[in-house]
Design an enzyme around this catalytic site. Structure first.
Site, PDB file in Angstrom:
ATOM      1  N   SER A 287     -52.876 -27.134  10.677  1.00  0.00           N
ATOM      2  CA  SER A 287     -53.060 -28.233  11.636  1.00  0.00           C
ATOM      3  C   SER A 287     -52.163 -28.130  12.852  1.00  0.00           C
ATOM      4  O   SER A 287     -52.353 -28.860  13.828  1.00  0.00           O
ATOM      5  CB  SER A 287     -52.809 -29.574  10.938  1.00  0.00           C
ATOM      6  OG  SER A 287     -53.718 -29.757   9.877  1.00  0.00           O
TER       7      SER A 287
ATOM      8  N   GLU B 168       0.793  -1.225   0.000  1.00  0.00           N
ATOM      9  CA  GLU B 168       0.000   0.000   0.000  1.00  0.00           C
ATOM     10  C   GLU B 168       0.832   1.285   0.000  1.00  0.00           C
ATOM     11  O   GLU B 168       0.407   2.287  -0.560  1.00  0.00           O
ATOM     12  CB  GLU B 168      -0.954   0.004   1.209  1.00  0.00           C
ATOM     13  CG  GLU B 168      -2.083  -0.995   1.111  1.00  0.00           C
ATOM     14  CD  GLU B 168      -3.011  -0.723  -0.072  1.00  0.00           C
ATOM     15  OE1 GLU B 168      -3.294   0.461  -0.361  1.00  0.00           O
ATOM     16  OE2 GLU B 168      -3.446  -1.713  -0.718  1.00  0.00           O
TER      17      GLU B 168
END
Length: 760
Positions: free
Chosen positions: A452, A172
């Site tokens: 159900s 960098e």
């Protein structure tokens, strides 16, 4: 010439004005810009539940070693000497527990003696005596700062390993220590490369410029922003030492996502991508993290391992060329495959659960929570991870098996929630398929018809209502007619049908529930009354509005998955209701308690009625509509119920043991039909989860006093005799059991003897 003179003058004044403006802007920045400090990064921290160590645990089934690794424990080659170490032998597992200052527990070495892989006893290595209770510390799940979800471990520069610093600087900003914040050489090189290519292909930003951009400016790429960023970099270099700038950069740099968590800083990246401390990274892992800085999502090893490797190898080459690693190290590192371990943490992050926790915590404390607050929850990170995996894989399998479920407009959705029935604690919660695409929590916010799944509550209400009715009480052996019938309703005559449009004639209550027959459930609801059923459902924890009509028996009123799962939890806990909760306690940044959960348990139905319904629901799994669970490999004792709504829009299954309740819902958000039943869509997912988390020594349900067992003839519902062709054991609330022997098949000599002496 005059116009040239004027032009030069104008240009000069413009230059002076620009310089003055830049100078004033620089002065403004010098008074307003400041680097963040470690104390500025105190996210609101969210922890899971402590894990209780206890005898009879199988260390493999509870994934104890995985739990230790998640908490940062390290294997020791000999005896454990320092907190955070553990050692496994064939007969023992020694653990040197970490300090737990929030619960005033000091670091302590303990020994788990083993029989095979099962814990026999837990001893203190200090005095050799037995010790209980003892728990592993809670695992950090997530953190929140402002609008983003992130967990940052701020490391001082001196604590960041030199290889990490070398890798970042190499790729960098290798002239970081020699430039004043702007690197003219890098800028010139970038300008030339961009001119040659005819587009922006390279940048010339220094680490200081990147830090300024990340901290103070938007990512928008404009000339004006670039100038501001450069001035800010010069100001930062003038105000702070290089070491301070680099420390901030290494802790602030964005390095991608893990689920819903934003990864900031090299230490968090080491944890999220490799499950390691930053001090334990290999050369290639260090290079991979450094390489990601250029494009965290582009070079993510999770999203594109090939691109990540290419970028990693660029970093490795620069490290070799700079003499930071040897030729041999370089060769070994570039030949190493990209290996990451993000699934555990990204799934354990539990984004839907975190959202739910934040809402509950602010309601509990009745105020916004300051940064640094610690929230201790009920979540089990291991169960959460398994829940996420099982739901994702289950939905994918459904789409593969039933291609019609693949829809371009929206994906098939699901939710899964796990509760501790004794405390109401939420052990796991998955609210949807992908939190990034939809934050709608289908476990809590979605209200759908349970179908159900609601029937057990109808029969529970019947058992409670008639328990004092003696021989006329409704019991599992009661006979009921499954035949065409019409009921009057506010909307007109209503004729309920069974799911297969067939009728079975006279059946027992047990058979009616095990086979999920509709007509018997509605008949029982008519006998009990809808108002009584609604009242009971609310007592069980269902807060949603329930319709006061007989269709309620077939699950026509919408509820949430969390509500209905909690209601089944009452059955699992012998009629004791414990409201679902996600939070155990909340502590202020200084450790002072802000709030502590006080679990409220209420006996809302009798233990006897709850146990009888549980017995019926065990039958559902053993030979009813959920018998597929056994075929799929479920071996433990469990009770549960399928749920399928009218039109096959929703598929449900909720099942439980005495120690855990699991609820699953499958469907589409727009309520389009699935075309599948609960047994087809939800049950396989439930079963897979249950198989993986229910221990092999899970206990059976213990019948409370006041429950009796009798053998009956299922054809008559009466006491079976030796002449009955079928004899079935059945449970009853004491006083409601049948007293008449089978009148169809007659009784033999021994039956008369038993009847004479009332011997059962």
């Amino acid at each position: 010439m005059r116009w040239i003179t004027r032009g030069i003058t104008l240009l000069a004044w413009s230059g002076i004005a620009a310089c003055l403006g830049l100078g004033l802007y620089g002065f403004y920045l010098s008074t307003s810009l400041s680097l963040p400090k470690s104390e500025d990064h105190r996210p609101l921290l969210i922890y899971g539940a402590p894990f209780l160590l206890k005898p009879d645990q199988n260390i493999d089934e509870v994934r104890l070693l995985e739990r230790l690794h998640r908490l940062g424990y390290r294997p020791a080659s000999s005896e454990v000497l320092a907190p955070g170490e553990y050692r496994v032998t064939e007969q023992t597992l020694d653990i040197y527990l970490h300090d737990q200052p929030d619960v005033h527990a000091r670091a302590l070495p303990i020994r788990l003696t083993l029989d095979g892989r099962r814990v026999v006893e837990i001893l203190s290595l200090v005095d050799g005596g037995p010790i209980f209770p003892v728990s592993l510390e809670p695992q950090l799940i997530s953190g929140v700062r402002g609008e983003s979800r992130q967990v940052r471990e701020w490391l001082p520069l001196a604590s960041i390993p030199k290889p990490v610093i070398d890798a970042v600087l190499a790729v960098e900003d290798h002239r970081f220590y020699s430039h004043p914040g702007i690197d003219p050489v890098a800028v010139g090189r970038a300008v030339w490369a961009n001119l040659v290519q005819g587009e922006v292909v390279q940048g010339g930003s220094t680490i200081t410029q990147q830090l300024a951009k990340n901290l103070f400016y938007t990512p928008q790429r404009t000339v004006v922003r670039k100038i501001k960023e450069s001035i800010a970099a010069l100001v930062l270099e003038a105000k702070y030492r290089k070491e301070e700038i680099l420390e901030s950069y290494l802790n602030e740099i964005y390095l991608g996502q893990a689920g819903s968590v934003a990864i900031y800083g090299v230490a968090e990246a080491a944890h999220r991508y490799f499950g390691k401390s930053i001090h334990d990274l290999s050369i290639e892992e260090t290079a991979l993290i450094a390489g990601m800085i250029k494009g965290p999502n582009t070079y993510s090893p999770v999203r594109d391992p090939q691109l990540a490797k290419q970028r990693r190898d660029v970093v490795l080459r620069r490290l070799r060329d700079a003499g930071r690693i040897t030729e041999e190290q370089w060769r070994a590192a570039v030949n190493a495959p990209v290996r990451v371990s993000p699934p555990q943490d990204s799934l354990a992050d539990a984004p839907y659960f975190v959202d739910y926790v934040l809402r509950q915590s602010e309601e509990a404390v009745d105020a916004s929570l300051p940064d640094g607050t610690k929230i201790y929850t009920t979540l089990d990170p291991i169960l959460q991870q398994i829940a996420g995996e099982v739901l994702q894989n289950g939905l994918a399998r459904l789409e593969e098996t039933y291609p019609k479920l693949r829809r371009a407009d929206q994906p098939l959705q699901g939710a899964l929630v796990v509760l501790d029935p004794k405390t109401g604690g939420i052990l796991a919660m998955v609210g949807g398929r992908d939190y990034r695409s939809s934050q709608f929590n289908r476990a809590v916010q979605a209200k759908r018809q349970p179908g159900s799944l609601f029937k057990p509550l109808v029969y529970l209400a019947a058992f409670e209502a008639t328990r004092d009715a003696g021989s006329s009480a409704v019991t599992p052996a009661s006979l009921i007619l499954d035949a065409p019938v019409t009921f009057e309703s506010p909307a007109g005559p209503w004729s309920p049908q069974n799911y297969d449009r067939r009728f079975r004639g006279t059946v027992t209550i047990r058979a009616a529930l095990e086979q999920s027959l509709n007509v018997p459930a509605v008949r029982v609801a008519q006998t009990v009354g809808a108002k009584r059923i609604i009242r009971l459902a609310h007592e069980l924890g269902i807060k949603s509005l329930l319709d006061d009509n007989l269709s309620l028996a077939l699950g026509s009123s919408a509820v949430s998955l969390l509500e209905i799962t909690a209601a089944f939890g009452v059955l699992a806990h012998n009629g004791l209701a414990a409201a679902p909760s996600a939070i155990r306690s909340v502590a202020a940044p200084n450790g002072d308690p802000l709030w502590h959960a006080l679990p409220e348990r209420r006996q809302v139905v009798s233990p006897q009625a709850a146990h009888v319904v549980t017995s019926l629901l065990k039958g559902v799994i053993d030979h009813g509509t959920a018998a597929k669970a056994r075929a799929l490999g479920l071996k433990s004792v469990a009770a549960g119920k399928t749920g399928t709504t009218d039109g096959y829009r929703d598929a449900w299954f909720v099942g439980y043991t005495p120690e855990i309740v699991i609820g699953v819902w499958i469907g589409f958000d727009d309520e389009q039909p699935l075309g599948l039943s609960g047994a087809q869509a939800a049950l396989p997912i439930w079963t897979e989860f249950a198989r993986r988390v229910i221990p092999s020594n899970s206990p059976d349900f213990i019948a409370p006093s006041g429950v009796v067992s009798r053998e009956i003839d299922p054809q008559t519902g009466q006491l079976a005799t030796s002449k009955c062709p079928e004899r079935t054991p059945e449970v009853f609330i004491e006083g409601t059991e049948p007293t008449v022997y089978c009148e169809v098949h007659g009784e033999g000599f021994w039956d008369r003897i038993k009847r004479t002496f009332s011997f059962f």
